[in-house]
Design a protein around this motif. Structure first.
Motif, PDB file in Angstrom:
ATOM      1  N   ALA A  36       0.349  -1.546  -0.128  1.00 37.33           N
ATOM      2  CA  ALA A  36       0.131  -0.377   0.035  1.00 37.33           C
ATOM      3  C   ALA A  36       0.839   1.226  -0.436  1.00 37.33           C
ATOM      4  CB  ALA A  36      -1.491  -0.196   1.132  1.00 37.33           C
ATOM      5  N   LYS A  82      -2.239   4.025   3.160  1.00 37.31           N
ATOM      6  CA  LYS A  82      -3.073   2.738   3.616  1.00 37.31           C
ATOM      7  C   LYS A  82      -4.193   2.649   4.005  1.00 37.31           C
ATOM      8  CE  LYS A  82       2.469   1.829   4.100  1.00 37.31           C
ATOM      9  NZ  LYS A  82       2.229   0.719   3.785  1.00 37.31           N
ATOM     10  N   TRP A 124      -6.281   1.646   7.606  1.00 37.50           N
ATOM     11  CA  TRP A 124      -5.527   1.508   8.930  1.00 37.50           C
ATOM     12  C   TRP A 124      -6.853   1.656   9.532  1.00 37.50           C
ATOM     13  CZ3 TRP A 124      -2.150  -1.658  10.065  1.00 37.50           C
ATOM     14  CH2 TRP A 124      -1.468  -1.099  11.508  1.00 37.50           C
ATOM     15  N   SER A 136      -1.191 -12.193   3.412  1.00 38.54           N
ATOM     16  CA  SER A 136      -2.550 -12.689   3.809  1.00 38.54           C
ATOM     17  C   SER A 136      -3.683 -12.015   2.229  1.00 38.54           C
ATOM     18  CB  SER A 136      -3.129 -11.964   5.728  1.00 38.54           C
ATOM     19  OG  SER A 136      -3.125 -10.705   5.304  1.00 38.54           O
ATOM     20  N   SER A 170      -9.019 -10.604   3.683  1.00 37.59           N
ATOM     21  CA  SER A 170      -7.904  -9.367   4.499  1.00 37.59           C
ATOM     22  C   SER A 170      -7.974  -8.920   4.154  1.00 37.59           C
ATOM     23  CB  SER A 170      -6.541 -10.465   4.123  1.00 37.59           C
ATOM     24  OG  SER A 170      -5.875  -9.277   4.538  1.00 37.59           O
ATOM     25  N   GLY A 171      -8.069  -7.608   4.813  1.00 35.95           N
ATOM     26  CA  GLY A 171      -8.654  -6.021   3.564  1.00 35.95           C
ATOM     27  C   GLY A 171      -7.438  -6.074   2.604  1.00 35.95           C
ATOM     28  N   SER A 172      -6.522  -5.785   3.043  1.00 31.50           N
ATOM     29  CA  SER A 172      -5.859  -5.938   1.756  1.00 31.50           C
ATOM     30  C   SER A 172      -5.315  -6.759   0.752  1.00 31.50           C
ATOM     31  CB  SER A 172      -4.138  -6.065   2.146  1.00 31.50           C
ATOM     32  OG  SER A 172      -4.123  -7.038   2.737  1.00 31.50           O
ATOM     33  N   SER A 228      -2.128  -6.844  12.486  1.00 24.26           N
ATOM     34  CA  SER A 228      -3.019  -5.389  11.815  1.00 24.26           C
ATOM     35  C   SER A 228      -4.061  -4.898  12.590  1.00 24.26           C
ATOM     36  CB  SER A 228      -2.881  -5.087  10.701  1.00 24.26           C
ATOM     37  OG  SER A 228      -3.223  -6.758  10.025  1.00 24.26           O
ATOM     38  N   MET A 278      -4.484  -1.847  13.967  1.00 22.97           N
ATOM     39  CA  MET A 278      -6.160  -1.096  13.687  1.00 22.97           C
ATOM     40  C   MET A 278      -7.111  -0.116  15.494  1.00 22.97           C
ATOM     41  SD  MET A 278      -6.908  -2.655   9.932  1.00 22.97           S
ATOM     42  CE  MET A 278      -5.737  -2.844   8.813  1.00 22.97           C
ATOM     43  N   MET A 291       0.817   6.638   9.004  1.00 25.34           N
ATOM     44  CA  MET A 291       0.008   5.797   9.695  1.00 25.34           C
ATOM     45  C   MET A 291       0.522   5.850  10.602  1.00 25.34           C
ATOM     46  SD  MET A 291       0.227   1.612   8.119  1.00 25.34           S
ATOM     47  CE  MET A 291       0.694   1.447   9.495  1.00 25.34           C
ATOM     48  N   ASP A 313       4.775  -1.054   6.396  1.00 26.29           N
ATOM     49  CA  ASP A 313       3.940  -1.596   6.365  1.00 26.29           C
ATOM     50  C   ASP A 313       4.097  -2.125   8.127  1.00 26.29           C
ATOM     51  OD1 ASP A 313       1.738  -1.450   4.329  1.00 26.29           O
ATOM     52  OD2 ASP A 313       2.159  -2.905   4.143  1.00 26.29           O
TER      53      ASP A 313
HETATM   54  O1  PMV Z   1      -5.252  -6.851   5.905  1.00 27.80           O
HETATM   55  P1  PMV Z   1      -4.070  -6.534   6.740  1.00 27.80           P
HETATM   56  O2  PMV Z   1      -5.353  -6.969   7.816  1.00 27.80           O
HETATM   57  O3  PMV Z   1      -2.671  -7.488   6.377  1.00 27.80           O
HETATM   58  O4  PMV Z   1      -3.685  -4.920   6.356  1.00 27.80           O
HETATM   59  C1  PMV Z   1      -3.072  -4.016   5.718  1.00 27.80           C
HETATM   60  C2  PMV Z   1      -2.597  -3.141   6.575  1.00 27.80           C
HETATM   61  C3  PMV Z   1      -1.914  -1.990   6.279  1.00 27.80           C
HETATM   62  O5  PMV Z   1      -0.420  -3.643   5.419  1.00 27.80           O
HETATM   63  C4  PMV Z   1      -0.744  -2.073   7.083  1.00 27.80           C
HETATM   64  C5  PMV Z   1      -1.492  -1.466   4.959  1.00 27.80           C
HETATM   65  C6  PMV Z   1      -2.436  -1.482   3.391  1.00 27.80           C
HETATM   66  O6  PMV Z   1      -3.335  -0.929   3.045  1.00 27.80           O
HETATM   67  O7  PMV Z   1      -1.905  -2.943   3.210  1.00 27.80           O
END
Ligand code: PMV
Length: 320
Positions: free
Chosen positions: A13, A16, A18, A103, A135-137, A187, A191, A238, A278
């Protein structure tokens, strides 16, 4: 039994994500924007089976480690009214010891393979929504190049889409691996703590809104320096949120800060290198491909035995 294999790449990202407004659906507070990377990817096969089972790099995974995958399969079945169980086999293709298993690529590849194995023909937007719940990303790893995840406000409106395919861009990323250990604050935990306790969190949506406008302009102008500057500042904002949480926490190791300082020294000396970080200690350096050699040499000279992996923009979901 039909086996479907999908490949998804990791993403980094630049703006980001967050903070979530909905834990279960993983709806984010804000939009985010990433670059999908070549070289680091997950290959996942799904086939219908008597029971759900999950293998990672040929090892059967059970217990807590498999729970997130099984929870995702349950969500998938419920959403699409499916009764099948699945055998999932995943391989993480990450350069030796890069410590970058993600992820994002995992849940993107899982979404694509399982949907097809179940006989569904989901378009990329729908796949992005599905991957988001894993996973959001991961919502962004469905697409290649520069990708924007629209926060939206419900399952329907929260998905990613390609902003620019990056095919004409000379942007390169050097991943500097300072520590292969797993981060100790996930994360999600990070968050939530930040959202609930940082006095600065209320500024975060405004920060993102401004940074997005600027970086999208820079991407369209193919201005790698500007992209790097904006991404670096966004990452630091962030991490400033984590530092201002109560209790305060951070994802840095001593070597993380050393790399940051080396990059800042380069900037002072006219080398166009910028970093982003990250929820972990490793640093990704953003630069033009013509500067990769000098930046790598300088990092190698000043760090003891670093692992540095060079990569470029990568593609979206493919099937094998
Ligand atoms: O989707 P996650 O839970 O892996 O969270 C990603 C969080 C960051 O990598 C720090 C920011 C992002 O947007 O990928």
């Amino acid at each position: 039994m039909k086996k479907v294999t999908a490949i998804a790449h990791t993403n980094i990202a630049f703006i980001k994500y967050w903070g979530k407004t909905d834990e279960l659906l993983r709806l984010p507070y804000t939009d985010s924007l990433s670059l999908t990377l070549d070289d680091f990817y997950t290959e996942t096969s799904a086939s219908i089976s008597d029971e759900d089972e999950f293998f990672l790099d040929d090892k059967l995974i059970t217990g807590k480690k498999a729970e997130r995958v099984f929870a995702f399969l349950n969500y998938f079945r419920q959403k699409y009214n499916i009764n099948d169980k699945f055998s999932i086999k995943s391989y993480n293709h990450v350069p030796d010891s890069a410590g970058l298993a993600s992820s994002a690529s995992a849940f993107a590849a899982l979404s694509a393979s399982v949907a097809k194995a179940a006989g569904l023909n989901l378009d990329l937007t729908e796949l992005s929504r599905l991957a988001r719940v894993g996973s959001g990303s991961a919502s962004r790893s469905i697409f290649g190049g520069f990708v924007q995840w629209h926060a939206g406000n419900d399952d329907e409106t929260s998905y990613a889409e390609q902003f620019d395919d990056a095919k004409k861009s000379d942007i390169s990323i050097l991943s500097v691996i300072v520590n292969k250990n797993k981060k100790n604050i996930s994360s999600t935990v990070g968050m939530n703590l930040t959202r609930d306790t940082s006095p600065f969190y209320k500024e975060w949506p405004n920060v993102i809104e401004q940074d997005l406008i600027e970086i999208k302009k820079a991407i369209k102008n193919n201005d790698i320096q500007k992209i790097g500057q904006i991404a670096e500042h966004n990452a630091m904002k962030m991490h400033a949120l984590t530092l201002s949480a109560n209790p305060s926490f951070n994802y840095f190791e001593p070597e993380t800060i050393t790399v940051m300082n080396i990059i800042h020294d380069m900037q002072k000396n006219g080398i166009h290198a910028y970093f982003t970080i990250d929820a972990g200690p490793n640093v990704k350096v953003i630069c033009d491909k013509k500067d990769v050699t000098i930046i790598k040499e300088k990092l190698e000279k000043q760090l003891t035995d670093p692992t540095i992996v060079i990569t470029k923009p990568g593609p979206g979901i493919t099937y094998k």
